[in-house]
Design an enzyme around this catalytic site. Structure first.
Site, PDB file in Angstrom:
ATOM      1  N   GLY A 445       0.800  -1.221   0.000  1.00  0.00           N
ATOM      2  CA  GLY A 445       0.000   0.000   0.000  1.00  0.00           C
ATOM      3  C   GLY A 445       0.822   1.255   0.000  1.00  0.00           C
ATOM      4  O   GLY A 445       0.312   2.349  -0.231  1.00  0.00           O
ATOM      5  N   VAL A 446       2.131   1.144   0.279  1.00  0.00           N
ATOM      6  CA  VAL A 446       3.122   2.219   0.307  1.00  0.00           C
ATOM      7  C   VAL A 446       2.575   3.522   0.899  1.00  0.00           C
ATOM      8  O   VAL A 446       2.866   4.617   0.421  1.00  0.00           O
ATOM      9  CB  VAL A 446       3.744   2.487  -1.085  1.00  0.00           C
ATOM     10  CG1 VAL A 446       4.503   1.295  -1.569  1.00  0.00           C
ATOM     11  CG2 VAL A 446       2.706   2.899  -2.117  1.00  0.00           C
ATOM     12  N   CYS A 447       1.812   3.408   1.970  1.00  0.00           N
ATOM     13  CA  CYS A 447       1.361   4.580   2.735  1.00  0.00           C
ATOM     14  C   CYS A 447       0.599   5.594   1.881  1.00  0.00           C
ATOM     15  O   CYS A 447       0.818   6.805   1.987  1.00  0.00           O
ATOM     16  CB  CYS A 447       2.538   5.253   3.423  1.00  0.00           C
ATOM     17  SG  CYS A 447       3.319   4.263   4.699  1.00  0.00           S
ATOM     18  N   ASN A 448      -0.283   5.103   1.026  1.00  0.00           N
ATOM     19  CA  ASN A 448      -1.145   6.000   0.251  1.00  0.00           C
ATOM     20  C   ASN A 448      -2.569   5.446   0.287  1.00  0.00           C
ATOM     21  O   ASN A 448      -3.065   4.924  -0.709  1.00  0.00           O
ATOM     22  CB  ASN A 448      -0.643   6.115  -1.194  1.00  0.00           C
ATOM     23  CG  ASN A 448      -1.283   7.276  -1.936  1.00  0.00           C
ATOM     24  OD1 ASN A 448      -2.491   7.457  -1.898  1.00  0.00           O
ATOM     25  ND2 ASN A 448      -0.469   8.050  -2.621  1.00  0.00           N
TER      26      ASN A 448
END
Length: 508
Positions: A445-448
């Protein structure tokens, strides 16, 4: 699991870049018959000529293909050598002291601060730079200052608006607003708010109250670049005179000439945060660039750390302190906001990194032009991957189709891969298999959160179901839930990405 040659699993990159890769590994793989719709050449793979042999600067890039520059780019050998030389030959003390080694460190910090501003195209006469740990630390510093000032208002809270493409660190500021926050779900909604703020439904009780609008210069998920004009429009809106702007430039600055942001101080954001290791690879340090005409609002924060005050009382019924940030022109704004001893050794390394970067690449305009070309070719190649039954092998996530336009698209592609049946391949499996084959990508999800759930088609009730179903962020996340991916695979090409010990011909 199925077993086939490793060639097919990584063809999403190889065919997309126009090269043929044959793996000697025996890798579990999902069967697919992939046929590129557009044959591509090799010439674009070679970095633009910079008059230097990059293999000597990046000996640690000799194995594997690195495509996670969005996480951090790779540092140059010369940066480490120059930093080590300075450390060996110089004596650097704590800059809060007054002895000679301390003054040497203080001078270095001042010089590198100005050098960094100039590298970013920000005139030191109009902007100040606060050194922080990373972009997240810069965001939190701004948020804390707004929370403290808002406690003096009637509502005792500030209004906060943020764009759905924002990084988690931007989203987290909403928890300091006591519910007075709003997520803009599209660029169009932001545009309508800026044009008619009095008519917008943005959960704001007082239009002329203290407010902060934050958004990313570039989505760290899709690479889409958002309009830079929003800061200027908010500043020149009669209704939004007490609303400030915060630009998250962590992803943008990696491949974008930031002078386009700062060359006109009137059009620049009030606050802009950076993770500088994404630009230089080393050192691990960040920056918050503050427009001087707006910076005074940060000086009103409550907390003070070592070195940020000129006087502190400890005893008595009403202890007090005097912040250096409120004592201009005797002190600069950054002197009231940089708590404790700065990482002066890292700042020394930053100065060397800037010099090496300019020597190797000339300017960020060169990097922008080259990476824009790379990502456009990658997009064309991946969009042309199909299974033998005609179904697409790649699902690319983007709200932008102008991949040739560097003002609209950065160096990033977000995607998932599909089986001939149309089922999704778990992104964790894809990252693992690619890693074993020497392709270093990113997945999850790479913090988005806003970008993930909007582009993957999630509704609020579905996110609740995913949480109750055992999905969570991190390495143990469930890649697919109820037939739908919970994340994606990301590819971030930079100036170089393939093994530097050999050119494209030998790679083929």
């Amino acid at each position: 699991m199925w077993k086939l040659s490793g060639r097919l699993v990584i063809s999403f990159i190889c065919v997309g870049f126009g090269k043929i890769f044959t793996s000697t590994h025996s890798i579990p793989i999902y069967p697919a018959s992939l046929s590129p719709q557009r044959p591509l050449g090799f010439d674009f793979l070679r970095p633009l000529h910079v008059g230097k042999d990059l293999s000597k600067e990046y000996p640690h890039m000799s194995d594997g293909t690195y495509l996670d520059h969005g996480g951090t780019t790779i540092y140059a050998k010369s940066t480490v050598e120059a930093f080590a030389s300075k450390m060996i030959t110089g004596l650097y003390g704590n800059p809060h002291s007054q002895n000679s080694p301390a003054r040497l460190s203080g001078d270095v910090v001042d010089q590198v601060r100005e050098k960094t501003l100039k590298f970013l195209g920000a005139d030191p006469a109009d902007f100040d730079l606060i050194f922080v740990a990373n972009a997240t630390a810069g965001i939190k510093l701004v948020a804390d200052c707004f929370r403290d000032l808002a406690e003096k208002s009637r509502d005792r809270a500030f209004w906060y608006g943020y764009h759905k493409d924002a990084h988690t660190s931007i989203v987290g500021v909403r928890e300091l607003t006591y519910g007075q926050c709003h997520c803009f779900e599209s660029d169009k909604e932001v545009e309508e708010w800026l044009q008619y703020p009095e008519n917008a439904s943005v959960n704001r009780s007082t239009l002329n109250g203290l407010g902060l609008f934050a958004y990313p210069g570039q989505s760290n998920m899709t690479g889409r670049r958002l309009p830079l004009s929003w800061s200027w429009r908010a500043r020149h809106s009669e209704t939004l005179q007490n609303t400030y702007t915060l630009l998250d430039a962590a992803a943008l600055a990696m491949t974008y000439p930031m002078e386009n942001v700062f060359q006109d101080a009137d059009r620049a954001p009030d606050f802009t945060c950076f993770s500088l290791y994404k630009v230089f690879g080393f050192p691990d340090v960040g920056a918050l660039v503050v427009r001087k005409e707006s910076g005074h609002i940060l000086a009103l924060r409550k907390y003070f750390g070592g070195g940020t005050v000129s006087m502190v009382s400890t005893f008595g019924d009403a202890p007090w302190h005097r912040s250096k940030g409120l004592q201009t022109p005797r002190y600069n704004l950054h002197e009231g906001l940089e708590d404790g001893t700065l990482p002066f050794h890292s700042i020394l390394a930053l100065g060397e990194a800037i010099d090496v970067h300019l020597r190797l690449y000339g300017s960020m305009k060169n990097i922008s032009a080259h990476t824009s070309y790379l990502v456009e070719r990658l997009h064309c190649g991946m969009a042309g991957l199909f299974h033998a039954n005609g179904r697409p092998a790649c699902e690319i996530y983007s709200e932008n189709r102008e991949f040739k336009n560097p003002s609209k698209q950065g160096s990033a592609i977000a995607f998932n891969m599909l089986l001939p049946s149309g089922e999704y391949i778990p992104y964790r499996d894809l990252e693992r298999i690619a890693n074993d084959a020497g392709f270093y990508i990113r997945s999850g999800g790479v913090c988005n959160p806003g970008g993930i759930f909007s582009l993957l088609g999630y509704e609020p009730w579905m996110t609740d179901r995913a949480l109750s179903g055992g999905h969570h962020c991190g390495t143990d996340a469930r890649s697919i839930l109820h037939g739908r991916p919970t994340g994606y695979v990301g590819s971030n090409p930079w100036w170089f990405f393939f093994p530097l010990h050999s050119g494209p011909a030998s790679l083929s």
